[in-house]
Design a protein around this motif. Structure first.
Motif, PDB file in Angstrom:
ATOM      1  N   LYS C  43     106.549  28.511  36.982  1.00  0.00           N
ATOM      2  CA  LYS C  43     106.941  27.723  38.160  1.00  0.00           C
ATOM      3  C   LYS C  43     105.919  27.876  39.271  1.00  0.00           C
ATOM      4  O   LYS C  43     105.427  26.885  39.820  1.00  0.00           O
ATOM      5  CB  LYS C  43     108.324  28.183  38.662  1.00  0.00           C
ATOM      6  CG  LYS C  43     109.427  28.081  37.631  1.00  0.00           C
ATOM      7  CD  LYS C  43     110.754  28.578  38.157  1.00  0.00           C
ATOM      8  CE  LYS C  43     110.768  30.069  38.429  1.00  0.00           C
ATOM      9  NZ  LYS C  43     110.505  30.897  37.227  1.00  0.00           N
ATOM     10  N   SER C  44     105.614  29.115  39.587  1.00  0.00           N
ATOM     11  CA  SER C  44     104.634  29.328  40.658  1.00  0.00           C
ATOM     12  C   SER C  44     103.291  28.739  40.274  1.00  0.00           C
ATOM     13  O   SER C  44     102.599  28.148  41.108  1.00  0.00           O
ATOM     14  CB  SER C  44     104.474  30.824  40.932  1.00  0.00           C
ATOM     15  OG  SER C  44     105.708  31.396  41.264  1.00  0.00           O
ATOM     16  N   SER C  45     102.914  28.890  39.015  1.00  0.00           N
ATOM     17  CA  SER C  45     101.621  28.352  38.582  1.00  0.00           C
ATOM     18  C   SER C  45     101.598  26.838  38.772  1.00  0.00           C
ATOM     19  O   SER C  45     100.596  26.276  39.211  1.00  0.00           O
ATOM     20  CB  SER C  45     101.379  28.690  37.115  1.00  0.00           C
ATOM     21  OG  SER C  45     101.423  30.077  36.917  1.00  0.00           O
ATOM     22  N   PHE C  83     104.709  29.859  49.546  1.00  0.00           N
ATOM     23  CA  PHE C  83     104.668  30.568  48.267  1.00  0.00           C
ATOM     24  C   PHE C  83     105.431  31.877  48.381  1.00  0.00           C
ATOM     25  O   PHE C  83     106.126  32.115  49.368  1.00  0.00           O
ATOM     26  CB  PHE C  83     103.216  30.800  47.848  1.00  0.00           C
ATOM     27  CG  PHE C  83     102.471  29.518  47.600  1.00  0.00           C
ATOM     28  CD1 PHE C  83     102.895  28.638  46.619  1.00  0.00           C
ATOM     29  CD2 PHE C  83     101.353  29.187  48.350  1.00  0.00           C
ATOM     30  CE1 PHE C  83     102.208  27.451  46.382  1.00  0.00           C
ATOM     31  CE2 PHE C  83     100.656  28.007  48.120  1.00  0.00           C
ATOM     32  CZ  PHE C  83     101.096  27.146  47.138  1.00  0.00           C
ATOM     33  N   HIS C  84     105.242  32.741  47.380  1.00  0.00           N
ATOM     34  CA  HIS C  84     105.972  34.015  47.411  1.00  0.00           C
ATOM     35  C   HIS C  84     105.599  34.858  48.629  1.00  0.00           C
ATOM     36  O   HIS C  84     106.440  35.500  49.236  1.00  0.00           O
ATOM     37  CB  HIS C  84     105.693  34.813  46.136  1.00  0.00           C
ATOM     38  CG  HIS C  84     106.409  34.298  44.931  1.00  0.00           C
ATOM     39  ND1 HIS C  84     107.772  34.181  44.876  1.00  0.00           N
ATOM     40  CD2 HIS C  84     105.958  33.865  43.734  1.00  0.00           C
ATOM     41  CE1 HIS C  84     108.133  33.704  43.695  1.00  0.00           C
ATOM     42  NE2 HIS C  84     107.046  33.499  42.978  1.00  0.00           N
ATOM     43  N   ALA C  85     104.304  34.875  48.964  1.00  0.00           N
ATOM     44  CA  ALA C  85     103.862  35.706  50.083  1.00  0.00           C
ATOM     45  C   ALA C  85     104.124  34.986  51.396  1.00  0.00           C
ATOM     46  O   ALA C  85     103.972  33.770  51.491  1.00  0.00           O
ATOM     47  CB  ALA C  85     102.377  36.015  49.939  1.00  0.00           C
ATOM     48  N   MET C 155     107.630  24.405  47.589  1.00  0.00           N
ATOM     49  CA  MET C 155     108.345  25.610  47.987  1.00  0.00           C
ATOM     50  C   MET C 155     108.608  26.484  46.782  1.00  0.00           C
ATOM     51  O   MET C 155     109.216  26.057  45.809  1.00  0.00           O
ATOM     52  CB  MET C 155     109.676  25.236  48.644  1.00  0.00           C
ATOM     53  CG  MET C 155     109.533  24.151  49.693  1.00  0.00           C
ATOM     54  SD  MET C 155     111.137  23.612  50.290  1.00  0.00           S
ATOM     55  CE  MET C 155     111.258  24.606  51.726  1.00  0.00           C
ATOM     56  N   ASP C 156     108.168  27.725  46.869  1.00  0.00           N
ATOM     57  CA  ASP C 156     108.354  28.656  45.760  1.00  0.00           C
ATOM     58  C   ASP C 156     109.472  29.632  46.107  1.00  0.00           C
ATOM     59  O   ASP C 156     109.291  30.542  46.911  1.00  0.00           O
ATOM     60  CB  ASP C 156     107.041  29.403  45.500  1.00  0.00           C
ATOM     61  CG  ASP C 156     106.996  29.955  44.087  1.00  0.00           C
ATOM     62  OD1 ASP C 156     108.042  29.889  43.416  1.00  0.00           O
ATOM     63  OD2 ASP C 156     105.934  30.435  43.674  1.00  0.00           O
ATOM     64  N   GLU C 157     110.635  29.428  45.499  1.00  0.00           N
ATOM     65  CA  GLU C 157     111.822  30.245  45.777  1.00  0.00           C
ATOM     66  C   GLU C 157     111.989  30.482  47.279  1.00  0.00           C
ATOM     67  O   GLU C 157     111.963  31.622  47.749  1.00  0.00           O
ATOM     68  CB  GLU C 157     111.718  31.570  45.021  1.00  0.00           C
ATOM     69  CG  GLU C 157     111.429  31.309  43.552  1.00  0.00           C
ATOM     70  CD  GLU C 157     111.599  32.518  42.663  1.00  0.00           C
ATOM     71  OE1 GLU C 157     112.380  33.419  43.025  1.00  0.00           O
ATOM     72  OE2 GLU C 157     110.968  32.545  41.603  1.00  0.00           O
ATOM     73  N   PRO C 158     112.204  29.405  48.014  1.00  0.00           N
ATOM     74  CA  PRO C 158     112.236  29.535  49.473  1.00  0.00           C
ATOM     75  C   PRO C 158     113.414  30.354  49.973  1.00  0.00           C
ATOM     76  O   PRO C 158     113.343  30.959  51.043  1.00  0.00           O
ATOM     77  CB  PRO C 158     112.350  28.085  49.948  1.00  0.00           C
ATOM     78  CG  PRO C 158     112.956  27.340  48.806  1.00  0.00           C
ATOM     79  CD  PRO C 158     112.432  28.010  47.571  1.00  0.00           C
TER      80      PRO C 158
ATOM     81  N   SER D 133     104.165  37.718  37.278  1.00  0.00           N
ATOM     82  CA  SER D 133     104.824  36.756  38.160  1.00  0.00           C
ATOM     83  C   SER D 133     105.760  37.528  39.089  1.00  0.00           C
ATOM     84  O   SER D 133     106.029  38.702  38.879  1.00  0.00           O
ATOM     85  CB  SER D 133     105.605  35.732  37.343  1.00  0.00           C
ATOM     86  OG  SER D 133     106.843  36.271  36.922  1.00  0.00           O
ATOM     87  N   ALA D 134     106.250  36.854  40.119  1.00  0.00           N
ATOM     88  CA  ALA D 134     107.076  37.538  41.125  1.00  0.00           C
ATOM     89  C   ALA D 134     108.273  38.229  40.480  1.00  0.00           C
ATOM     90  O   ALA D 134     108.593  39.381  40.780  1.00  0.00           O
ATOM     91  CB  ALA D 134     107.533  36.534  42.172  1.00  0.00           C
ATOM     92  N   GLY D 135     108.944  37.525  39.596  1.00  0.00           N
ATOM     93  CA  GLY D 135     110.130  38.079  38.964  1.00  0.00           C
ATOM     94  C   GLY D 135     109.790  39.235  38.039  1.00  0.00           C
ATOM     95  O   GLY D 135     110.523  40.225  37.945  1.00  0.00           O
TER      96      GLY D 135
HETATM   97 MG    MG Z   1     107.064  32.597  40.780  1.00  0.00          MG
END
Ligand code: MG
Ligand code: HEM
Ligand code: ATP
Ligand code: ATP
Ligand code: MG
Lengths: 241, 222, 209, 209, 222
Positions: C43-45, C83-85, C155-158, D133-135
């Motif tokens: 997903k993030s990729s 993103f995550h950060a 949006m990555d896991e907002p 990945s984050a998870g």
């Molecule tokens: Mg991710």
């Protein structure tokens, strides 16, 4: 040589395999003849005596050091601009060879410097820039291997190769731009060489031999790198990734 | 684009000043390195004067090399760098802004501190003009070259050695000519040719380094 | 309604490993896409590829019909991402943090104020970023989206670390954005619900286990 | 059942600001406490206070009847914690990362292997932490709890970025831990459910807004 | 406790070696600083020999000061430091382990590299023994002092200046006596009294620094 001709690794493997034996044989022959002529058949220098014979190794290896870096920079540009993976492989294959030639030039230069200048080393422009050249080779190799992802490593190292290219003209022209202990150009001059033909001939033969040796070696290393890449690809498939 | 540029420069300078870790350190570092020499070498005025140009330049080079790594890396680690790369302006502009900010917080303070330190090291008056000229031309080059090294090693495991290995060979010419300029002035010759070479070097770095650094930053964000 | 964002045959390789391939979708104005999939599914990729941070191994991304690779800057002007950060600088205050990102994309101070208000950060505007709680930091990251205009939100896991109020504020902000013709692509593990969104499941093919 | 962990009149001040005060609770073996509250309510602060990272402004924390301030090392030997940050080193592999933390608290390699297995990381054991990945990173942080024994688990929003499988694995791990007499204190916004847990709401008194 | 200590030392050394950012850099840095001097000062063998002890010591001091900051800070930023503080052993032990790891990856390589660099700088043979002895006693002190500075500045805003201000006054005695030891040896005197003072300094640092650093780390974790 056009990269498009050899564009695919498969075709490269085929053609290169045909060139390799010839290059190796000719390299050995030229170096043998060059060394014989240089070490035994050519006259000693009226000033330097027999130490002048270091020249037959020193000068060609110094030339090759510059040539290899240029080849590396050109291949890197080819890789970054045309995304030609073989170009990156060529650059990677060239780096250690160039580093060896540079080290050889430094070593023979130092050996020669002791009798001629009375010291192994001085921090003048020519010597310093050659040392910088060696560091650039080492930096290139270190950077290319430092990434977990070889593709990224290749790209980063290619950028570095291009940046470092500025040093090549500095090495080349350092003797003209600054007065140093090192002697100025005597072969590749606009107004013709200022060196005795009896010395020039073996020098040029050695240079040709070194070049052919480079060609043979770079082909072997490129083939190894291509194979390595294939193995990795297969492993990846096998791992189900 | 100019707005973006100014915004990034402003932010990086603010961060450097606030965090201190980067900006004031550099001057402190510079001052300390230079003042350590009288302790280390002994207080003989002649000897100090003799090594002054070299000490000042080596200290400047170290200060520049040691500080740029953090600018990119901190932004990479907290996710700012990817957002900067997403801004609607070419990444080269961003990189150039960061380099300028770096120079403003390292090169410039260094330039201001140098004359004071030169007095401390007993550098004869003849050398001051050349010292300042050479630093003014040389420190931006160092920032530019440093940026390339820092960016290239962002994605790397063994970053540290590499930065030194990559940057210093390229920085050595700046060092040599910087010193040569001062020494020429001290021996009554003109420093002009050396300063010319430093300018040429700066122009070259200005033309090449931001592109190389931007390409390397993209690589690290992948 | 023609598609503003169209993705065809997209593939992504990270570290010589194929993370996903043959991803196709199209989004028109006001539409949303929800990305799901187990940890490590990509997903993030995918979001980073859409943002232009990762070069696609294959396929193309088109914005208003034009390949984004042709004019990346123009496309980036349309995109905002979380993103995550969180990209929060500890030494800058909340308002300073936000103002910088807003300025970078042509947002003004009034907008920054409204964004802080909306995500419940107005009272913390002058607090340094370093003392924020995790959820407050995430709110600040989300406030960036509101502080400057952009057509496409990635949006990555907002909703991670957000409390219920903040999740509601986020939902409302997304709804407003879509009502104004904006597009949204969200990766989530299900903690945020979007009205009639498209879905793309990046599949359990290569989960974490 | 007597209380193993007893907290009385606990108060916390951060940066001259009173985050919470008069917090009391007691947990016996096998019991769990869920901390809730809006962003900035002080959940993380409470967990860090329990861990001994923040000195309480008032009140006391007792373990098996003894004030923990008297022998903090002995208490720390009983506690494992997962905070917001994952503490994953990018240059060490997943297994190396975990092995270090396990060794620090007397876990052995077999236990490390089982922990990786349980959180679905076994296949990633030799991958560097940097590419997770984050998870996956969060899973690795949670695996630390399983890799070495401890009576009290402190968890700060453990389920963040986890997919459904991982949340289930986490739930099972907590249940096992409690069945073995372990204690759990979890801060969450509701993405994780615990059977018959005590609850402590840190109140909307000073929310983020 | 010994297991914990060994585990932390092992991990920090591994990290330093892997990441390079700290370990190999330090040597590279040291080598580079020292080799820069011939560029900067000029290649006169006598001059180089004259400044060799000072250069080596200043380089060592810089390498130590510049590298410890990252060890604590990286662990603070990724959440490792709080977990280390939660480990069932006194924080002083953890700090001491980190200091040892730092010394192993900076002081020790530096100690090994110093003789080679001393040759490059033309240091006369008489000075070698004293050089190594002084570095062996001095570098651990530098690591210890550096740790206090690094820990103190973890939680502080304007870290940079502070570190320099805190650490360097404390480090100057090490530098002066280190250089004095070598110069005593070079002038045919005995280096012993200087080395004694360095040992005393090391013992003092060993007794005080870990406690100060541990307290400072706690402060930063609050
Ligand atoms: Mg991710
Ligand atoms: C470590 C020390 C030395 C280094 C790094 C070095 C480096 C080089 C390089 C890079 C070249 C190629 C220049 C070009 O292609 O234009 C060269 C050529 C040459 N070097 Fe050296 N050199 C060193 C010592 C010496 C010494 C001691 C001598 C003899 C006195 C010497 C004599 C020559 C000669 C005769 C050439 C050929 C010049 C020409 O015809 O272009 N070198 N050296
Ligand atoms: N180092 C600090 N100095 C001063 N104030 C702080 C510090 N850290 C946190 N705070 C403040 O303390 C309050 C409580 O923070 P805490 O992290 O405990 O909240 P939380 O309940 O965990 O929130 P979240 O759900 O967002 O994680 C917040 O308002 C925060 O701004
Ligand atoms: N830099 C990298 N190099 C190599 N592989 C990577 C890199 N970054 C991520 N990966 C791998 O690519 C896969 C996809 O990662 P990604 O972050 O896209 O997953 P995700 O779907 O966002 O997962 P999560 O729900 O955990 O956030 C993962 O298996 C991860 O390990
Ligand atoms: Mg929290």
């Amino acid at each position: 040589m056009s990269w498009h001709l050899l564009a695919s690794p498969a075709r490269f493997m085929r053609y290169s395999e045909r060139i390799r034996p010839w290059a190796s044989a000719l390299a050995l022959g030229a170096i043998a003849i060059g060394l014989y002529q240089g070490l035994f058949a050519s006259p000693a220098d009226y000033q330097q005596g027999d130490t002048v014979r270091i020249m037959y190794v020193h000068v060609p290896s110094a030339w090759m050091a510059l040539f290899c870096y240029t080849a590396m920079a050109v291949s890197s540009a080819g890789y970054l601009v045309w995304k030609q993976p073989l170009a990156e492989i060529a650059a990677r294959a060239t780096a250690p060879i160039g580093a060896c030639f540079t080290a050889l030039a430094l070593a023979t230069g130092s050996l020669w410097g002791k009798p001629m200048w009375g010291t192994w080393w001085v921090w003048d422009a020519r010597l310093t820039s050659v040392l910088v050249l060696l560091f650039l080779y080492l930096g290139y190799m270190a950077l290319a291997d430092a990434f977990d992802d070889p593709v990224k490593g290749g790209k980063a190292a290619s950028i570095l190769a291009l940046v470092g290219f500025v040093n090549v003209p500095i090495v080349k022209f350092s003797v003209d731009w600054w007065n140093t202990l090192h002697q100025p150009v005597s072969v590749a001059r606009m107004d013709g060489p200022t060196i005795d033909p009896a010395m020039l001939a073996p020098l040029l033969i050695m240079a040709a031999g070194f070049t052919l040796y480079y060609v043979a070696l770079v082909i072997v290393r490129m083939q190894a790198l291509v194979l390595e890449r294939r193995v990795r690809a297969l492993q990846q498939v096998a791992a189900g990734a | 684009m100019i707005g973006t540029f100014a915004a990034i420069v402003g932010r990086d300078v603010t961060l450097a000043v606030r965090r201190g870790g980067d900006a004031a350190t550099v001057v402190a570092f510079f001052v300390v390195v230079v003042t350590l020499f009288p302790f280390g070498v002994g207080p003989e005025p002649n000897l100090l004067a003799r090594i002054a140009p070299g000490v000042l330049w080596v200290a400047a080079l170290l200060a520049a090399t040691l500080s740029l790594d953090r600018v990119f890396r901190a932004d990479l680690e907290d996710g700012s760098l990817e957002l900067l790369a997403l801004a609607p302006c070419p990444l080269v502009v961003t990189v150039l802004a960061k380099v300028l900010a770096h120079w403003l917080t390292t090169g410039l303070p260094l330039l201001l501190a140098a004359p004071v330190l030169a007095i401390l090291l007993n550098l004869p008056w003849d050398g001051f003009e050349a010292l300042i000229g050479a630093l003014a031309l040389g420190t931006p080059s160092l920032s530019l070259i440093g940026a390339v090294g820092a960016a290239l090693t962002l994605g790397v495991r063994r970053a540290g050695v590499l930065v030194a290995l990559l940057v210093l060979p390229l920085a050595v010419p700046v060092l040599t000519f910087g010193v040569a300029a001062i020494e020429a002035a001290l021996t009554g010759q003109t420093a002009a040719p050396h300063l010319m070479i430093l300018s040429g070097f700066l122009l070259g770095a200005l033309a090449l380094a931001p592109w190389a650094a931007a390409a390397a930053v993209r690589l690290a964000l992948d | 309604m023609t598609a503003r964002l169209a993705v065809e045959g997209l593939a992504c390789v990270r570290g010589e490993r194929r993370v996903f391939e043959r991803v196709d979708f199209a989004l028109g104005a006001g539409e949303a896409l929800v990305l799901t999939g187990p940890n490590g599914a990509g997903k993030s990729s995918l979001l980073r590829t859409l943002a232009g941070l990762i070069e696609p191994a294959a396929g193309r991304i088109a914005w208003d019909g034009a390949d984004v690779a042709e004019d990346p800057e123009a496309f980036r002007a349309q995109v905002q991402a979380v993103f995550h950060a969180d990209a929060v600088k500890p030494v800058l205050t909340v308002a300073q943090n936000l103002r910088f990102w807003a300025r970078l994309r042509g947002g003004d101070d009034a907008r920054v104020g409204r964004a802080l208000e909306r995500l419940g950060l107005a009272r913390l505007a002058d607090v340094p970023g370093g003392v924020l709680s995790a959820g407050q930091r995430r709110r600040l990251a989300l406030a960036r989206l509101l502080a400057a205009p952009a057509a496409l939100w990635l949006m990555d896991e907002p909703a991670v670390t957000l409390d219920r109020d903040a999740v509601a504020a986020l939902g409302a902000a997304i709804a407003d954005h879509r009502a104004g013709g904006g597009l949204v692509v969200v990766a989530t593990h299900g903690d945020i619900a979007l009205a009639d969104a498209h879905r793309l499941d990046l599949g359990a093919a290569r989960g974490a286990a």
